[in-house]
Design an enzyme around this catalytic site. Structure first.
Site, short mmCIF file in Angstrom:
data_model
loop_
_atom_site.label_atom_id
_atom_site.label_comp_id
_atom_site.label_asym_id
_atom_site.label_seq_id
_atom_site.Cartn_x
_atom_site.Cartn_y
_atom_site.Cartn_z
N HIS A 1 -1.45 13.83 -15.53
CA HIS A 1 -1.04 14.47 -14.28
C HIS A 1 0.48 14.37 -14.13
O HIS A 1 1.05 13.30 -14.36
CB HIS A 1 -1.71 13.77 -13.09
N TYR B 1 5.39 5.39 -8.36
CA TYR B 1 4.03 5.85 -8.63
C TYR B 1 3.75 5.89 -10.14
O TYR B 1 2.71 5.41 -10.60
CB TYR B 1 3.79 7.22 -7.99
N PRO C 1 -5.29 -0.26 -2.25
CA PRO C 1 -5.33 0.68 -3.37
C PRO C 1 -4.44 1.92 -3.25
O PRO C 1 -4.22 2.60 -4.25
CB PRO C 1 -6.81 1.08 -3.45
N TYR D 1 -3.37 13.20 -1.46
CA TYR D 1 -3.31 12.11 -0.49
C TYR D 1 -3.14 12.79 0.88
O TYR D 1 -2.10 13.38 1.14
CB TYR D 1 -2.12 11.20 -0.76
N LYS E 1 -1.91 0.66 -7.85
CA LYS E 1 -1.11 -0.30 -8.64
C LYS E 1 -1.89 -1.46 -9.26
O LYS E 1 -1.42 -2.09 -10.21
CB LYS E 1 0.00 -0.88 -7.75
P1 FAD Z 1 -11.29 -7.69 -12.12
O1 FAD Z 1 -11.42 -6.30 -12.57
O2 FAD Z 1 -11.76 -8.06 -10.75
O3 FAD Z 1 -12.03 -8.59 -13.19
C1 FAD Z 1 -12.34 -9.96 -12.97
C2 FAD Z 1 -13.58 -10.31 -13.75
O4 FAD Z 1 -13.86 -11.69 -13.60
C3 FAD Z 1 -14.81 -9.57 -13.24
O5 FAD Z 1 -15.48 -8.96 -14.32
C4 FAD Z 1 -15.65 -10.65 -12.58
O6 FAD Z 1 -17.03 -10.39 -12.66
C5 FAD Z 1 -15.23 -11.88 -13.38
N1 FAD Z 1 -15.42 -13.15 -12.68
C6 FAD Z 1 -15.18 -13.42 -11.37
N2 FAD Z 1 -15.47 -14.69 -11.10
C7 FAD Z 1 -15.88 -15.26 -12.26
C8 FAD Z 1 -16.32 -16.57 -12.61
N3 FAD Z 1 -16.38 -17.52 -11.71
N4 FAD Z 1 -16.67 -16.81 -13.90
C9 FAD Z 1 -16.62 -15.82 -14.83
N5 FAD Z 1 -16.21 -14.55 -14.55
C10 FAD Z 1 -15.85 -14.28 -13.28
N6 FAD Z 1 -5.80 -0.18 -9.47
C11 FAD Z 1 -5.03 0.73 -10.11
O7 FAD Z 1 -4.14 0.35 -10.88
N7 FAD Z 1 -5.21 2.10 -9.95
C12 FAD Z 1 -6.16 2.56 -9.11
O8 FAD Z 1 -6.34 3.80 -9.04
C13 FAD Z 1 -6.95 1.62 -8.37
N8 FAD Z 1 -7.91 2.04 -7.52
C14 FAD Z 1 -8.78 1.13 -7.02
C15 FAD Z 1 -9.79 1.60 -6.23
C16 FAD Z 1 -10.71 0.72 -5.71
C17 FAD Z 1 -11.82 1.24 -4.86
C18 FAD Z 1 -10.62 -0.68 -6.01
C19 FAD Z 1 -11.65 -1.67 -5.49
C20 FAD Z 1 -9.59 -1.16 -6.78
C21 FAD Z 1 -8.66 -0.27 -7.28
N9 FAD Z 1 -7.61 -0.70 -8.07
C22 FAD Z 1 -6.77 0.22 -8.63
C23 FAD Z 1 -7.44 -2.12 -8.37
C24 FAD Z 1 -8.05 -2.52 -9.71
O9 FAD Z 1 -9.40 -2.13 -9.79
C25 FAD Z 1 -7.93 -4.02 -9.91
O10 FAD Z 1 -6.60 -4.41 -9.67
C26 FAD Z 1 -8.35 -4.46 -11.32
O11 FAD Z 1 -9.75 -4.45 -11.43
C27 FAD Z 1 -7.83 -5.86 -11.67
O12 FAD Z 1 -8.33 -6.27 -12.90
P2 FAD Z 1 -8.60 -7.79 -13.20
O13 FAD Z 1 -9.09 -7.85 -14.60
O14 FAD Z 1 -7.46 -8.62 -12.78
O15 FAD Z 1 -9.79 -8.19 -12.19
C1 DHB Z 2 -7.73 6.49 -7.37
C2 DHB Z 2 -7.60 5.30 -6.69
C3 DHB Z 2 -6.46 5.03 -5.98
O1 DHB Z 2 -6.30 3.88 -5.33
C4 DHB Z 2 -5.42 5.97 -5.93
O2 DHB Z 2 -4.30 5.70 -5.21
C5 DHB Z 2 -5.55 7.14 -6.63
C6 DHB Z 2 -6.71 7.41 -7.34
C7 DHB Z 2 -8.97 6.76 -8.13
O3 DHB Z 2 -9.87 5.91 -8.12
O4 DHB Z 2 -9.08 7.84 -8.74
#
Ligand code: FAD
Ligand code: DHB
Length: 391
Positions: A72, A381, A289, A197, A293
């Protein structure tokens, strides 16, 4: 059992760390509480910064991403009855984002780890950390013991790693927002080529996508909203009301295949380390979100941690490891600010009076008309370059 790096959590942070360490000849074991099916299906982020894409491609896990990811070159800000494009190709030439689901990144990383004989254990639900302030830390789980040189806490916001750091060590900063996001995935062709957005008097809405057949949407809702109160018809009616605000735009609807509610908060724990425990990704910090980021920050942390660990295992020097948190925090706080700013710019706050709404409109007008202000949005962004942290 013994390994060099014990990694807690098989989200993007833990899996990528395990993979990057493997490429440097460093062993790790990943312990994940959930099942493989569960983590591969968990629908979350979708926007990958240029640097995240480059990191995955360079690490050899970007093949499907290059094939199926959707590049994009702009986003639309929609408000006041008109759409305004933030054009990356003009404002930040040569830089763009790629839409590719987080669970696809997770699938690709799990496949790569398993293909390389990596040790990733699922459904391990009682992980505990021990002796993290000594140079012989270890993990226990299900009656087993894993001795490590270093532990990486990649277990997300609600994990055990951060909670295992003794009281008084961390300073925690947090901001809770008075709303949540209701997110859905729907089997329908996106109604727009680029993300929209939308700021409206009814609240914020976001139109995103996953593929030419699958769309992703988010709606600003009350913080304690009950998903049961949102049957399909209500979700589509609200999305229409918030997105069909410009002439000629019609929202296509389809089957909703996934839905969930996400609270909105900002959080940072400082420092992101204690003794031989290093926190990465959501375990150390989360952002609302808006601005996409979170996943990208997790990737940036893991890059820094990989470099520091590579130096440590090469010659025992702890200098880079000691500086891990210091190296990560400037980017973490830049993302906190950007996410707060995007959230504030686009959501409806009940506490806002007419004056505050006028300020919001004024800023949106500025961002969509001034090259300087538009560039501020665009460069944050698409993601700021990595150089400073890794040099
Ligand atoms: P997580 O993905 O949370 O992974 C942590 C892992 O640890 C999980 O699998 C969990 O099950 C495991 N765990 C937890 N506790 C334990 C334990 N005690 N023992 C063993 N395992 C455990 N970010 C973006 O950059 N772009 C986006 O567009 C965006 N949109 C989002 C939209 C939504 C709706 C949400 C909820 C989040 C969004 N984010 C976005 C944020 C992004 O999803 C998170 O920042 C990302 O998942 C972080 O990755 P992580 O590996 O640090 O944590
Ligand atoms: C998506 C999530 C976001 O938080 C965002 O700012 C843009 C797109 C997505 O899940 O597609």
């Amino acid at each position: 059992m013994r390994t060099q790096v014990g990694i807690i959590g098989a989200g993007p942070a833990g899996l990528l760390l395990s993979h990057l360490l493997h490429l440097r000849g460093i062993e790790s074991v990943v312990l994940e509480r959930r099942s493989r099916e569960y983590v591969e299906r968990r629908v979350r982020a979708g926007v990958l910064e240029q640097g995240t894409v480059d990191t995955l491609v360079e690490a050899g896990v970007g093949e499907r991403l290059k094939r199926e990811g959707l590049p994009h070159h702009g986003i639309e800000l929609r408000y006041g009855g008109a759409g305004h494009r933030i054009a990356f190709e003009r404002l930040v030439p040569g830089r763009s984002i790629t839409v590719y689901g987080q669970q696809e990144v997770v699938k690709d990383l799990i496949a790569a780890r398993l293909a390389a004989g990596g040790d990733v254990r699922f459904e391990v639900d009682d992980v505990a950390l021990h002796d993290i302030d000594t140079d012989r830390p270890y993990l226990t789980f299900g009656g087993e013991r894993l001795d490590c040189d270093v532990i990486a806490g990649c277990d997300g916001f609600h994990g055990v790693s951060r909670a295992s750091i003794p009281e008084g060590v961390l300073t925690e900063y947090r901001r809770d927002y008075p709303f949540a996001w209701l997110g859905i995935l729907a089997r329908v062709k996106p109604s727009s080529e680029e993300l929209i957005y939308a700021r409206t008097e009814r609240g914020f809405a976001l139109h995103s996508m996953r593929s030419p057949e699958i769309s992703r949407f988010y709606l600003q809702v009350a913080p304690d909203e009950d998903l049961e109160a949102w049957p399909d018809e209500r979700i589509w009616a609200e999305l229409r009301a918030r997105l069909e605000t410009v002439p000629g735009f019609t929202l296509a609807t389809g089957d909703i295949v996934e839905r969930g509610i996400t609270p909105m908060r900002g959080f940072v724990a400082e420092p992101m380390q204690h003794g031989r425990l290093f926190l990465a990704g959501d375990a150390a910090h989360i952002v609302p979100p808006t601005g996409a980021k979170g996943l990208n920050l997790a990737v940036a942390d893991v890059r820094v941690l990989t470099e520091a660990l590579a130096r440590f295992f090469a010659d025992g020097s702890t200098e880079a490891l000691d500086g891990y948190s210091r190296a990560c925090l400037p980017r973490v706080w830049r993302a906190q600010h950007f996410s707060w700013w995007m959230t504030t710019l686009l959501h409806t706050f009940e506490s806002d009076d007419a004056y505050a709404r006028r300020l919001q409109t004024s800023y949106l007008d500025y961002v969509t008309s001034s090259e300087a202000a538009g560039t501020t949005l665009a460069e944050n962004y698409v993601g700021l370059p990595y150089e400073e942290e890794t040099s």
